[in-house]
Motif scaffolding. Structure first.
Motif, short mmCIF file in Angstrom:
data_model
loop_
_atom_site.label_atom_id
_atom_site.label_comp_id
_atom_site.label_asym_id
_atom_site.label_seq_id
_atom_site.Cartn_x
_atom_site.Cartn_y
_atom_site.Cartn_z
N THR A 6 0.85 -1.19 0.00
CA THR A 6 0.00 0.00 0.00
C THR A 6 0.88 1.23 0.00
N CYS A 7 0.64 2.09 -0.97
CA CYS A 7 1.40 3.35 -1.01
C CYS A 7 0.90 4.26 0.12
N GLU A 9 2.17 7.43 0.48
CA GLU A 9 2.63 8.79 0.15
C GLU A 9 1.51 9.82 0.27
N CYS A 14 -3.14 3.90 -2.38
CA CYS A 14 -3.28 2.98 -3.53
C CYS A 14 -2.70 1.60 -3.21
N LEU A 16 -0.74 -1.18 -4.48
CA LEU A 16 0.22 -1.34 -5.57
C LEU A 16 0.54 -2.82 -5.77
N ASN A 31 -1.04 2.25 -9.14
CA ASN A 31 -0.78 3.61 -8.64
C ASN A 31 -1.61 4.61 -9.43
N LYS A 32 -2.24 5.53 -8.67
CA LYS A 32 -3.06 6.56 -9.32
C LYS A 32 -2.24 7.77 -9.73
N CYS A 33 -0.98 7.83 -9.31
CA CYS A 33 -0.12 8.94 -9.73
C CYS A 33 1.32 8.42 -9.81
N LYS A 35 3.95 9.11 -8.20
CA LYS A 35 4.69 8.94 -6.94
C LYS A 35 4.70 7.49 -6.46
N GLY A 36 3.74 6.71 -6.91
CA GLY A 36 3.65 5.32 -6.46
C GLY A 36 4.84 4.48 -6.90
N TYR A 39 7.93 5.13 -4.68
CA TYR A 39 7.61 4.59 -3.36
C TYR A 39 7.78 3.07 -3.36
N ALA A 40 7.25 2.41 -4.39
CA ALA A 40 7.34 0.95 -4.47
C ALA A 40 8.80 0.50 -4.58
#
Ligand code: SF4
Length: 119
Positions: A6-7, A9, A14, A16, A31-33, A35-36, A39-40
Motif C-alpha cells: 500500500t502506497c 505517500e 493505492c 500497488l 498507482n493513481k499517480c 509517486k507510487g 515509493y514501491a
C-alpha cells in the motif's frame, strides 16, 4: 514474483502490485499517480522509516526526551541505531528541534529532540 503493498505517500492509499525480479522492481501497477513508482521501488529495494524513540537524560527533571530522525533511515539499520541511541545521555536543557546526534551512524539523518526538556 509479485508483491502487494500500500502506497502511503498520500491518503489515497493505492494498492500497488509490484513485480520483482532479482530483488529489483521491474513493474508497478495500481498507482493513481507517478509517486507510487518510486515509493514501491524504495519500499522493496531499500525500505526506510523515520525512527521515533526517547533519549535518557541526566540531571534534568524529565527522565527522557522524545526524539526522531529528521529523515527516514534504512529499516535494516533501525536496531543498530537504537543501540547507538541507548548510549546517549542528555545532560543539559534542549529545545524541540535541537540536534541530539548529528548524522546518526553516518546514515545522513540527524536525531532531533521533539520537545523542550525544561530544566
Ligand atoms: S500512488 Fe499516488 S495517489 Fe496513490 S497513494 Fe501513492 S501518492 Fe497517493
Amino acid at each position: 514474483m509479485k508483491r502487494q503493498i500500500t502506497c502511503i505517500e498520500c491518503p489515497a492509499g493505492c494498492a500497488l502490485s509490484v513485480e520483482i525480479e532479482n530483488h529489483k522492481v521491474v513493474n508497478v501497477s495500481g498507482n493513481k499517480c507517478p509517486k507510487g513508482v518510486p515509493y514501491a521501488v524504495s519500499e522493496v529495494e531499500n525500505p526506510c522509516r523515520i525512527l521515533t524513540t526517547t533519549v535518557l537524560t541526566e540531571g534534568l527533571s524529565l527522565k527522557a526526551i522524545p526524539v526522531r530522525t529528521d529523515r527516514p533511515i534504512p529499516k535494516a539499520e533501525l536496531f543498530r541505531a537504537m543501540e547507538e541511541i541507548s548510549k546517549i545521555r542528555i545532560t543539559g536543557p534542549v529545545s524541540a528541534g535541537d540536534i541530539i546526534s548529528g548524522d546518526l551512524l553516518g546514515l545522513g539523518a540527524d536525531l532531533v529532540a521533539t520537545r523542550d526538556s525544561g530544566l
